[in-house]
Design an enzyme around this catalytic site. Structure first.
Site, short mmCIF file in Angstrom:
data_model
loop_
_atom_site.label_atom_id
_atom_site.label_comp_id
_atom_site.label_asym_id
_atom_site.label_seq_id
_atom_site.Cartn_x
_atom_site.Cartn_y
_atom_site.Cartn_z
N ASP A 71 0.85 -1.19 0.00
CA ASP A 71 0.00 0.00 0.00
C ASP A 71 0.88 1.24 0.00
O ASP A 71 2.04 1.20 0.45
CB ASP A 71 -0.89 0.05 1.26
CG ASP A 71 -1.71 -1.21 1.41
OD1 ASP A 71 -2.54 -1.48 0.54
OD2 ASP A 71 -1.51 -1.92 2.41
N ASP A 73 0.58 5.00 1.52
CA ASP A 73 -0.16 5.94 2.35
C ASP A 73 0.44 7.34 2.19
O ASP A 73 1.66 7.50 2.07
CB ASP A 73 -0.12 5.53 3.82
CG ASP A 73 -0.80 4.19 4.06
OD1 ASP A 73 -1.66 3.83 3.25
OD2 ASP A 73 -0.46 3.52 5.06
N ASP A 148 4.81 5.18 15.26
CA ASP A 148 5.22 4.22 16.28
C ASP A 148 6.71 3.89 16.25
O ASP A 148 7.42 4.07 17.23
CB ASP A 148 4.38 2.93 16.15
CG ASP A 148 4.24 2.45 14.72
OD1 ASP A 148 4.99 2.93 13.84
OD2 ASP A 148 3.38 1.59 14.47
#
Length: 447
Positions: A71, A73, A148
């Site tokens: 993907d 993003d 994170d």
């Protein structure tokens, strides 16, 4: 309008805010052509509209590691409403805790997130520290602090072909380390699922979880007990279809993080035969993903829970039930216990894979032909192969079915065995092990 036109033609990016290291193309080697067409369209259109728009996170990380991103993003300083204004009706704002925008391009969906603000501005639970609502916008530097792991705080500008690295993520990737940004304990309390993500990413990417990043696991694993089952299952599904499910399960067991999502994993991994069966099932699916074949997590879940089905079925057989009755009764009991965790659509597929297993023993009359016509035959057959590989059923049975499905109708008729009188053949029982040695196996397949 003139400024937008100039920016579109020259692809001039807005300068990032904050003190990131700007890594030029000659050092990282990622060209804009490495991005998908839709990802380029989204970044170009947002930049042309006057906004910052950068590819962020996993896609940048994977490209640096020489992998093909699943993907792409996009992070931007545009609010969800502004993004929707740029792309019109095709863009959809989703989410409640943190609102994002999905921009679809055929089968590909580009996820666009607005830069998040500092963590001390979000709404958290006073007792646990868990984030409750997070629609606080900020700048690019603040957004990087909220990511994170350092490897996920990398921003790529396709207009300039520059990577902005705020937390030495490139260095950590070069050192093969997964490192948490900020205080690990606080970050896990904000979102306990980060522990599962750490294990999954480390196993999938071949990284070691840095010492301080892993240290809080032992004391904070119980926080996962309060995470909604649906979210835990979503994370488990990511493990199963990561392409590295075998390595992920080994790492989940090693770190102890498995307890909230797969409490039975410890018993399976400690039993030699069960471990071999389970890891073979995960390996089979990893191979399918590597070959770009479709996979169904129901197959792997069927493998994870098969030892419980088999054990329960043996107990019911000992009470006098037939093989088929015992198998069906065991299936319903195990699925009933898993109801809160396993969605109904996957449970239905698991039920079919399991219920077809004793029917492979029937090789006479019309039964084999009916078995071949079953919509889940292929998945059930792959599951049978794993059982045979693990010594749970005779290899000859698996070989017979391998040949039966490939030969012509005349040969199939010749292969049929004569009808047997009397009771149905009992399944082969596994040898009993001395106390303390462990127990049994599990399976694998898709469709």
């Amino acid at each position: 309008m003139i400024r937008k036109l100039i920016r579109r033609v020259l692809r001039l990016p807005l300068r990032p805010q904050g003190g990131a290291e700007a890594v030029p193309f000659k050092k990282h080697g990622i060209a804009r052509e490495h991005l998908s067409g839709p990802a380029l369209k989204v970044t170009d259109k947002l930049q042309a509209a006057g906004y910052t728009a950068l590819v962020v996170g996993g896609a940048v990380r994977d490209l640096l590691l020489g992998k093909s991103p699943k993907d792409f993003d996009i992070a931007t300083n545009a609010t969800p409403e502004q993004v929707q204004q740029v792309f019109g009706r095709r863009a959809r704002i989703i989410g409640r805790r943190f609102r994002i925008v999905h921009v679809p391009f055929g089968q590909e969906i580009i996820e666009v997130t607005t830069f998040r603000g500092d963590a001390d501005e979000v709404h958290t639970d006073e007792e646990t520290g868990r984030i409750l609502r997070d629609n606080v916008w900020g700048d690019q530097e603040q957004d990087a602090r909220r990511r994170d792991f350092t490897a996920n705080a990398l921003y790529y500008d396709p207009a300039k072909q520059v990577i902005y690295d705020y937390h030495h993520g490139i260095r950590d990737l070069q050192r093969k380390q997964l490192v948490m940004i900020g205080d690990p304990e606080r970050r896990y309390r904000e979102d306990p699922v980060r522990m599962l993500r750490a294990v999954r990413l480390a196993a999938k990417l071949g990284l070691n979880i840095e010492k301080d990043t892993a240290a809080p696991f032992a004391n904070l694993i119980t926080l996962l007990d309060d995470v909604p089952q649906a979210r835990l299952f979503d994370e488990l599904t990511k493990v199963l279809v990561s392409g590295a499910a075998e390595a992920c399960l080994v790492e989940l067991h090693r770190t102890g993080v498995y307890r909230a999502v797969l409490p039975q994993l410890d018993r399976l991994m400690r039993d030699e035969e069960d471990r071999a069966f389970l890891l073979a099932a995960m390996r089979a699916t990893d191979l399918r993903i590597a070959q770009d074949k479709p996979v169904n997590p129901a197959f792997q879940l069927a493998a994870l829970l098969w030892p419980e089905v088999r054990q329960q079925a043996q107990e019911l057989e000992a009470d006098g039930q037939s093989v088929l009755q015992a198998n069906l009764g065991a299936i319903e009991e195990v699925l009933d216990r898993a109801r809160g965790m396993v969605p109904a659509r996957l449970a239905s597929t698991m039920r079919e894979i399991w219920s077809l297993q004793p029917r492979f023993e029937s090789r006479s009359g019309r039964r084999p032909f009916r078995q071949l016509e079953h919509p889940r035959f292929r998945a059930a057959y792959d599951f049978l192969l794993l059982r045979a590989e693990n010594g749970e059923v005779e290899t000859e049975l698996a070989e017979w079915w391998t040949r039966f499905q490939d030969v012509d109708a005349h040969t199939q008729t010749e292969m049929l065995q004569p009808e047997r009188s009397g009771t149905a053949k009992k399944r082969r029982r596994r040898r009993r092990k001395p106390a303390g040695e462990g127990t049994s196996s599990t399976g694998s397949a898709e469709d």
